[in-house]
Write an enzyme that holds these catalytic residues in place. Sequence first.
Site, PDB file in Angstrom:
ATOM      1  N   TYR A  26       0.815  -1.212   0.000  1.00  0.00           N
ATOM      2  CA  TYR A  26       0.000   0.000   0.000  1.00  0.00           C
ATOM      3  C   TYR A  26       0.854   1.269   0.000  1.00  0.00           C
ATOM      4  CZ  TYR A  26      -4.636  -2.044   0.778  1.00  0.00           C
ATOM      5  OH  TYR A  26      -5.828  -2.698   0.647  1.00  0.00           O
ATOM      6  N   LYS A  58       3.727 -15.450   3.641  1.00  0.00           N
ATOM      7  CA  LYS A  58       3.967 -16.247   2.430  1.00  0.00           C
ATOM      8  C   LYS A  58       5.471 -16.512   2.383  1.00  0.00           C
ATOM      9  CE  LYS A  58       2.659 -18.089  -1.514  1.00  0.00           C
ATOM     10  NZ  LYS A  58       1.810 -19.304  -1.592  1.00  0.00           N
ATOM     11  N   ASP A  67      -2.235 -18.604   1.684  1.00  0.00           N
ATOM     12  CA  ASP A  67      -3.172 -19.355   0.827  1.00  0.00           C
ATOM     13  C   ASP A  67      -3.851 -20.457   1.639  1.00  0.00           C
ATOM     14  OD1 ASP A  67      -0.677 -20.572   1.009  1.00  0.00           O
ATOM     15  OD2 ASP A  67      -0.578 -21.191  -1.091  1.00  0.00           O
ATOM     16  N   ASP A 118      -6.186  -7.153   4.399  1.00  0.00           N
ATOM     17  CA  ASP A 118      -7.321  -6.566   3.686  1.00  0.00           C
ATOM     18  C   ASP A 118      -8.189  -7.688   3.118  1.00  0.00           C
ATOM     19  OD1 ASP A 118      -8.882  -4.554   2.369  1.00  0.00           O
ATOM     20  OD2 ASP A 118      -7.849  -5.081   0.508  1.00  0.00           O
ATOM     21  N   ASP A 160     -12.153  -9.325   4.650  1.00  0.00           N
ATOM     22  CA  ASP A 160     -13.411  -9.444   3.892  1.00  0.00           C
ATOM     23  C   ASP A 160     -13.885 -10.897   3.896  1.00  0.00           C
ATOM     24  OD1 ASP A 160     -13.268  -6.731   3.181  1.00  0.00           O
ATOM     25  OD2 ASP A 160     -14.043  -7.124   1.166  1.00  0.00           O
TER      26      ASP A 160
HETATM   27  C1  IPM Z   1     -10.486  -1.429   3.801  1.00  0.00           C
HETATM   28  C2  IPM Z   1     -10.705  -0.876   2.424  1.00  0.00           C
HETATM   29  C3  IPM Z   1      -9.578   0.085   2.076  1.00  0.00           C
HETATM   30  C4  IPM Z   1      -8.267  -0.698   2.100  1.00  0.00           C
HETATM   31  C5  IPM Z   1      -9.743   0.826   0.730  1.00  0.00           C
HETATM   32  C6  IPM Z   1     -11.051   1.570   0.648  1.00  0.00           C
HETATM   33  C7  IPM Z   1      -8.578   1.755   0.443  1.00  0.00           C
HETATM   34  O1  IPM Z   1     -10.828  -1.895   1.488  1.00  0.00           O
HETATM   35  O2  IPM Z   1     -10.421  -0.636   4.760  1.00  0.00           O
HETATM   36  O3  IPM Z   1     -10.366  -2.647   3.944  1.00  0.00           O
HETATM   37  O4  IPM Z   1      -7.919  -1.354   1.118  1.00  0.00           O
HETATM   38  O5  IPM Z   1      -7.581  -0.640   3.126  1.00  0.00           O
HETATM   39 MN    MN Z   2     -10.835  -3.912   2.372  1.00  0.00          MN
END
Ligand code: IPM
Ligand code: MN
Length: 368
Positions: free
Chosen positions: A141, A189, A221, A245, A249
């Site tokens: 990032y 990894k 993975d 990240d 999710d």
């Molecule tokens: C999160 C989001 C952010 C990230 C984006 C919106 C930049 O996906 O907070 O997980 O990738 O960190």
């Molecule tokens: Mn995210």
Amino acid sequence: MKIRITVLPGDGIGPEVTSQAVNVLKSVADVCGYNFEFVTRPIGGTAYTETGHPFPKSTMEACLDCNAVLLGAVGGPHFDTAPTHLRPEAGLLQLRQALGGFANLRPAIAFDATEACSPLRPEIRRGADILIIRELLGGLYFGEPRAHDRDNKGAYNTMRYSEHEVERIARIAFEQARNRRKKLMSVDKANVLETSRMWREVVTRVGKDYPDVTLEHQYVDSFAMQMILTPSRFDVVVTENLFGDILSDEAAVISGSLGMLSSATIGGSVDLFEPVHGSAPDIAGKNMANPLGAIASAAMLLRYSAKLTSEADSIDAAIRATLDAGYRTPDILAKNSDRKPNTTAQVGVRVTEALSDLLNRRIAYHAV
Ligand code: IPM
Ligand code: MN
């Protein structure tokens, strides 16, 4: 108790869910007699439209001059064509960098009440309670050099970590594990990446200071699969920025919806609290977004930035009570349910009512 909170509603569903979270905080302040001051500023696409920049100076100043920042969400399809440094996401990354918090705590909890909306079989998800700790200021990032080199028809990013960056996040992870079930999984990894081999070495070394915590390492993975196969086996998970990240999710599948997940970013000059979900432009302004991720982020704010542990616990309990009472935005309504979905505001109001009850009962109890 006096705290100042900078509120950044942002884009899409950000304003709707944030206003519910702010109402919940106001109700804590009212019932308990605290003074919470709220200062609202623009960020992301909204700020870009208003001021030409996704993280304007006045927003940065308000964020650096407060006790905690509460953010909604940023991003939206009309900003996808903006230059990279003016995209809403760039504003969020600048905010994170300005505040300096490097440890992003993302809990994923399998509430019994949302069992029917998770694709995982009940016996697999039952009892799962994972805390993903995502390194937030390093890796791909922020690593330099980075470029889309059109002349050479190529593009590159750099994954880079210093031992210091790994050590400080590892310490936070061990401390968190120590206060939970004393298990830490470090995800990397290391079979391919030098950064990961160093990560593993440093985490192992830091672990010597925490003999009471059981440390394991796993490749990302394989862990991505294990987390879904046997989620209740895991306690605290620590990993680098991009892996965190993605895995956070994925962890939404355990809770039942991305709209339920909260986060706290700690370790910098001012802590930042934001739901894990994005701006969901398709449902923005329709009063149907799930406010529970934002409300749970407000609970984390009280826990970490105001040290109001019992009030934070009460918000978490009010969220559970709201779910147990059957309140559901569409994202957590079981497919075969004959219930009508609740609106964002209905869920928010219900949490506030349940919370006032809990807090009043506590006050009455202490008065006897
Ligand atoms: C999160 C989001 C952010 C990230 C984006 C919106 C930049 O996906 O907070 O997980 O990738 O960190
Ligand atoms: Mn995210």
